[in-house]
Design an enzyme around this catalytic site. Structure first.
Site, PDB file in Angstrom:
ATOM      1  N   ARG A 148       1.329  11.929  -9.456  1.00 18.54           N
ATOM      2  CA  ARG A 148       1.792  10.564  -9.167  1.00 18.54           C
ATOM      3  C   ARG A 148       3.212  10.310  -9.643  1.00 18.54           C
ATOM      4  NH1 ARG A 148      -2.631   7.420  -7.600  1.00 18.54           N
ATOM      5  NH2 ARG A 148      -4.619   7.847  -8.611  1.00 18.54           N
ATOM      6  N   ASP A 191      -3.960   5.866   6.287  1.00 16.32           N
ATOM      7  CA  ASP A 191      -4.545   7.064   6.850  1.00 16.32           C
ATOM      8  C   ASP A 191      -5.509   6.624   7.965  1.00 16.32           C
ATOM      9  OD1 ASP A 191      -4.937  10.076   6.240  1.00 16.32           O
ATOM     10  OD2 ASP A 191      -6.983   9.339   6.140  1.00 16.32           O
ATOM     11  N   LYS A 229       0.387   7.447   8.477  1.00 14.63           N
ATOM     12  CA  LYS A 229      -0.019   8.619   9.269  1.00 14.63           C
ATOM     13  C   LYS A 229      -0.759   8.121  10.504  1.00 14.63           C
ATOM     14  CE  LYS A 229      -1.613  11.250   5.355  1.00 14.63           C
ATOM     15  NZ  LYS A 229      -2.553  12.251   4.861  1.00 14.63           N
ATOM     16  N   VAL A 257      -0.016  14.464   1.287  1.00 17.41           N
ATOM     17  CA  VAL A 257       1.212  14.315   0.493  1.00 17.41           C
ATOM     18  C   VAL A 257       0.906  13.741  -0.882  1.00 17.41           C
ATOM     19  CG1 VAL A 257       2.751  14.105   2.472  1.00 17.41           C
ATOM     20  CG2 VAL A 257       1.670  12.053   1.553  1.00 17.41           C
ATOM     21  N   GLU A 275       0.847  -1.193   0.000  1.00 18.34           N
ATOM     22  CA  GLU A 275       0.000   0.000   0.000  1.00 18.34           C
ATOM     23  C   GLU A 275       0.889   1.252   0.000  1.00 18.34           C
ATOM     24  OE1 GLU A 275      -2.516   1.494  -0.762  1.00 18.34           O
ATOM     25  OE2 GLU A 275      -4.125   1.339   0.706  1.00 18.34           O
ATOM     26  N   ASP A 276       0.362   2.332  -0.533  1.00 17.82           N
ATOM     27  CA  ASP A 276       1.138   3.572  -0.563  1.00 17.82           C
ATOM     28  C   ASP A 276       1.159   4.274   0.788  1.00 17.82           C
ATOM     29  OD1 ASP A 276      -1.559   4.151  -0.725  1.00 17.82           O
ATOM     30  OD2 ASP A 276      -1.403   5.492  -2.446  1.00 17.82           O
TER      31      ASP A 276
HETATM   32  P1  IMP Z   1      -7.335   4.741   4.599  1.00 20.67           P
HETATM   33  O1  IMP Z   1      -8.332   3.646   4.289  1.00 20.67           O
HETATM   34  O2  IMP Z   1      -7.999   5.910   5.247  1.00 20.67           O
HETATM   35  O3  IMP Z   1      -6.158   4.252   5.392  1.00 20.67           O
HETATM   36  O4  IMP Z   1      -6.893   5.333   3.219  1.00 20.67           O
HETATM   37  C1  IMP Z   1      -5.788   5.021   2.531  1.00 20.67           C
HETATM   38  C2  IMP Z   1      -5.884   5.621   1.141  1.00 20.67           C
HETATM   39  O5  IMP Z   1      -6.232   7.011   1.197  1.00 20.67           O
HETATM   40  C3  IMP Z   1      -4.550   5.559   0.442  1.00 20.67           C
HETATM   41  O6  IMP Z   1      -4.404   4.360  -0.287  1.00 20.67           O
HETATM   42  C4  IMP Z   1      -4.588   6.774  -0.449  1.00 20.67           C
HETATM   43  O7  IMP Z   1      -5.190   6.468  -1.687  1.00 20.67           O
HETATM   44  C5  IMP Z   1      -5.461   7.773   0.269  1.00 20.67           C
HETATM   45  N1  IMP Z   1      -4.649   8.773   1.013  1.00 20.67           N
HETATM   46  C6  IMP Z   1      -4.572   8.928   2.347  1.00 20.67           C
HETATM   47  N2  IMP Z   1      -3.754   9.940   2.686  1.00 20.67           N
HETATM   48  C7  IMP Z   1      -3.284  10.438   1.514  1.00 20.67           C
HETATM   49  C8  IMP Z   1      -2.354  11.518   1.198  1.00 20.67           C
HETATM   50  O8  IMP Z   1      -1.789  12.224   2.063  1.00 20.67           O
HETATM   51  N3  IMP Z   1      -2.132  11.719  -0.130  1.00 20.67           N
HETATM   52  C9  IMP Z   1      -2.708  10.981  -1.108  1.00 20.67           C
HETATM   53  N4  IMP Z   1      -3.561   9.981  -0.860  1.00 20.67           N
HETATM   54  C10 IMP Z   1      -3.855   9.699   0.446  1.00 20.67           C
HETATM   55 MG    MG Z   2      -5.665   8.034  -3.905  1.00 22.65          MG
END
Ligand code: IMP
Ligand code: MG
Length: 182
Positions: A167, A105, A133, A155, A101-102
């Site tokens: 990207r 959040d 994060k 970011v 995963e990138d």
């Molecule tokens: P989560 O399910 O809230 O953990 O979301 C993760 C996804 O939200 C990542 O795979 C990203 O696509 C997107 N995301 C969360 N924070 C960022 C950021 O700072 N920049 C770009 N995409 C983000």
């Molecule tokens: Mg995204």
């Protein structure tokens, strides 16, 4: 594109060190495994990290892709995960999966995917993220391999987008807030 970046948070050099460290950790952890190892890239944000990581892992790995959407727009996610591209294979009991995963959040995407892939019958499921994060977590979740923890800032770059842009930047940068607050 560059003038929308406030400052560089993770440089190309640091990214290279992070990727090498994680690849070495994966080689060490799966040294004695006789299962297939599958790197599962979550499209699209993870594609750059995945490409770098897979080249640095020495043991044989297979690769595959899933695409999920958390119904988010702009800089926030709703947390409702839906699968846009699924993983289809019938030998999952023979497969150790590492989800690549990138960024984490809220944690909802990865905690959902872990449960989903375990229910599908994978031998094991671990998670690997370039960025984390932790201060944004809405569910209790931590990844097995973490490149770097970052503060609560939006970011872009190294695969990460805002509105499908940025990207292709080779570093991770903090987007100027005025780009997404108007
Ligand atoms: P989560 O399910 O809230 O953990 O979301 C993760 C996804 O939200 C990542 O795979 C990203 O696509 C997107 N995301 C969360 N924070 C960022 C950021 O700072 N920049 C770009 N995409 C983000
Ligand atoms: Mg995204």
């Amino acid at each position: 594109m560059l003038h929308d970046i406030d400052y560089i948070l993770v440089s190309e050099k640091e990214i290279e060190l992070i990727v090498s460290r994680i690849a070495a950790d994966i080689d060490r952890d799966y040294k004695d495994s006789d299962k297939k190892l599958l790197l599962l890239c979550i499209l699209k944000g993870s594609v750059v990290f995945m490409g770098d990581l897979m080249k640095k892992i020495r043991r044989p790995v297979e690769i595959d892709f899933m695409k999920v959407s958390s119904y988010g727009s702009g800089t926030s996610t709703s947390g409702r995960v839906s699968i846009m591209l699924d993983l289809y294979r019938n030998d999952l009991s023979d497969v150790d999966i590492i989800i690549v995963e990138d960024i984490i959040d809220s944690g909802k995407t990865l905690s959902y995917l872990c449960e989903y892939l375990k229910l599908k019958g994978a031998n094991s499921v671990r998670t690997c993220t370039m960025l984390d994060k932790p201060s944004r977590r809405q569910v209790d979740f931590s990844a097995d391999y973490v490149g770097r923890e970052i503060p609560d800032a939006f970011v872009v770059g190294y695969g990460l987008d805002y509105d499908e842009k940025y990207r292709t930047l080779p570093f991770v940068g903090v987007l100027k807030p005025e780009i997404y607050t108007h």
